[in-house]
Scaffold this motif. Structure first.
Motif, PDB file in Angstrom:
ATOM      1  N   ASN A 241       0.890  -1.292  -0.550  1.00  0.00           N
ATOM      2  CA  ASN A 241      -0.446   0.139   0.179  1.00  0.00           C
ATOM      3  C   ASN A 241       0.740   1.064  -0.043  1.00  0.00           C
ATOM      4  O   ASN A 241       0.424   2.201  -0.887  1.00  0.00           O
ATOM      5  N   LEU A 242       1.607   0.841   0.887  1.00  0.00           N
ATOM      6  CA  LEU A 242       3.103   2.629   0.886  1.00  0.00           C
ATOM      7  C   LEU A 242       4.247   2.358  -0.738  1.00  0.00           C
ATOM      8  O   LEU A 242       3.299   3.813  -0.944  1.00  0.00           O
ATOM      9  N   MET A 243       4.343   1.519  -1.351  1.00  0.00           N
ATOM     10  CA  MET A 243       4.570   1.875  -2.553  1.00  0.00           C
ATOM     11  C   MET A 243       3.480   2.531  -3.792  1.00  0.00           C
ATOM     12  O   MET A 243       3.565   3.470  -4.062  1.00  0.00           O
ATOM     13  N   ASP A 244       2.289   1.888  -3.056  1.00  0.00           N
ATOM     14  CA  ASP A 244       1.191   2.624  -4.343  1.00  0.00           C
ATOM     15  C   ASP A 244       1.226   4.243  -4.443  1.00  0.00           C
ATOM     16  O   ASP A 244       0.803   5.123  -4.515  1.00  0.00           O
ATOM     17  N   TYR A 245       0.958   4.135  -2.984  1.00  0.00           N
ATOM     18  CA  TYR A 245       1.065   5.549  -2.100  1.00  0.00           C
ATOM     19  C   TYR A 245       2.163   6.742  -2.801  1.00  0.00           C
ATOM     20  O   TYR A 245       1.942   7.132  -3.532  1.00  0.00           O
ATOM     21  N   THR A 246       3.088   5.879  -2.894  1.00  0.00           N
ATOM     22  CA  THR A 246       4.243   6.843  -3.215  1.00  0.00           C
ATOM     23  C   THR A 246       4.624   6.563  -4.766  1.00  0.00           C
ATOM     24  O   THR A 246       4.725   8.379  -5.439  1.00  0.00           O
ATOM     25  N   SER A 247       4.111   6.164  -5.030  1.00  0.00           N
ATOM     26  CA  SER A 247       3.543   6.299  -6.866  1.00  0.00           C
ATOM     27  C   SER A 247       2.779   6.661  -7.265  1.00  0.00           C
ATOM     28  O   SER A 247       3.253   7.682  -8.214  1.00  0.00           O
TER      29      SER A 247
ATOM     30  N   ASN B  50       4.783   4.692   7.469  1.00  0.00           N
ATOM     31  CA  ASN B  50       3.052   5.241   7.268  1.00  0.00           C
ATOM     32  C   ASN B  50       3.121   6.220   5.919  1.00  0.00           C
ATOM     33  O   ASN B  50       3.574   6.616   6.021  1.00  0.00           O
ATOM     34  N   GLU B  51       2.179   6.339   5.289  1.00  0.00           N
ATOM     35  CA  GLU B  51       1.990   7.658   4.954  1.00  0.00           C
ATOM     36  C   GLU B  51       2.805   9.092   5.263  1.00  0.00           C
ATOM     37  O   GLU B  51       3.729   9.501   4.392  1.00  0.00           O
ATOM     38  N   GLU B  52       2.493   9.356   6.969  1.00  0.00           N
ATOM     39  CA  GLU B  52       2.517  10.607   7.039  1.00  0.00           C
ATOM     40  C   GLU B  52       4.728  10.488   6.376  1.00  0.00           C
ATOM     41  O   GLU B  52       4.996  11.830   6.378  1.00  0.00           O
ATOM     42  N   LYS B  53       5.009   9.655   7.258  1.00  0.00           N
ATOM     43  CA  LYS B  53       6.233   9.326   6.973  1.00  0.00           C
ATOM     44  C   LYS B  53       6.947   9.567   6.045  1.00  0.00           C
ATOM     45  O   LYS B  53       8.590  10.110   5.310  1.00  0.00           O
ATOM     46  N   ILE B  54       5.702   9.128   4.624  1.00  0.00           N
ATOM     47  CA  ILE B  54       6.388   9.306   3.400  1.00  0.00           C
ATOM     48  C   ILE B  54       6.224  10.606   2.988  1.00  0.00           C
ATOM     49  O   ILE B  54       7.028  10.750   2.499  1.00  0.00           O
TER      50      ILE B  54
END
Length: 176
Positions: A105-111, A155-159
């Motif tokens: 999910n974090l890879m998708d979020y970052t992409s 997590n998303e915030e850290k990304i």
């Protein structure tokens, strides 16, 4: 499918050659191939963190081995890049422990956040996203490597913060 060949200036400086020779001194003269991994790291570091076919051929020449012997190693290990990458490469661990803790999910979020797919680099040359095999930090999942450092319990915030810090040049990439 044809593999795209990227052009790269080969610059084996005297200082780089001295470092290669120092690495070679740790191995018997008739076993230069044994130095392949450390030599590839040094050469990649000196060439914008990627290795073109021409540069791999040069390494083969220096080590007196066949070019295919270098290609086999470079294409096997994810730590060697075969095309230009961004200044900041987000290497997400994509093995079981990290995936069970949300890495996909974090890879998708970052992409989505950077507007690129896995394995791509942003148009400004700042970011590349890659999935890699186990980084050996399962207790800190989900995690990724950024330069020489691990970024853990993501997590998303850290990304979001990592992306902002990279854009502001606040991230140190190498422990040298």
């Amino acid at each position: 499918m044809e593999h795209k060949r990227y052009k790269q200036e080969i610059n084996i400086t005297e200082s780089l050659m001295n470092r290669i020779n120092e690495l070679l001194s740790h191995y018997p003269a008739d076993k230069k191939k044994s130095a392949l991994l450390p030599v590839l790291h040094e050469v990649q570091d000196a060439h914008d963190n990627w290795l073109s076919y021409d540069l791999m051929d040069k390494v083969a020449e220096i080590l007196e081995i066949l070019p295919i012997e270098v290609y086999e190693v470079v294409t096997f290990y994810t730590m060697f890049n075969q095309k230009p990458i961004g200044k900041y490469m987000f290497e997400f661990c994509q093995t079981s422990c990290c995936c069970l803790n949300g890495a996909e999910n974090l890879m998708d979020y970052t992409s989505e956040k950077l507007g690129i797919k896995m394995g791509e680099t942003t148009a400004d040359g700042m970011f590349t996203i890659a999935g890699v095999e186990c980084l050996g930090a399962c207790g800190y999942a989900p995690m990724m490597q950024l330069g020489d450092f691990y970024k853990e319990h993501l997590n998303e915030e850290k990304i979001d913060q990592l992306i902002e810090d990279c854009k502001a040049n606040k991230i140190i990439l190498h422990d040298k």
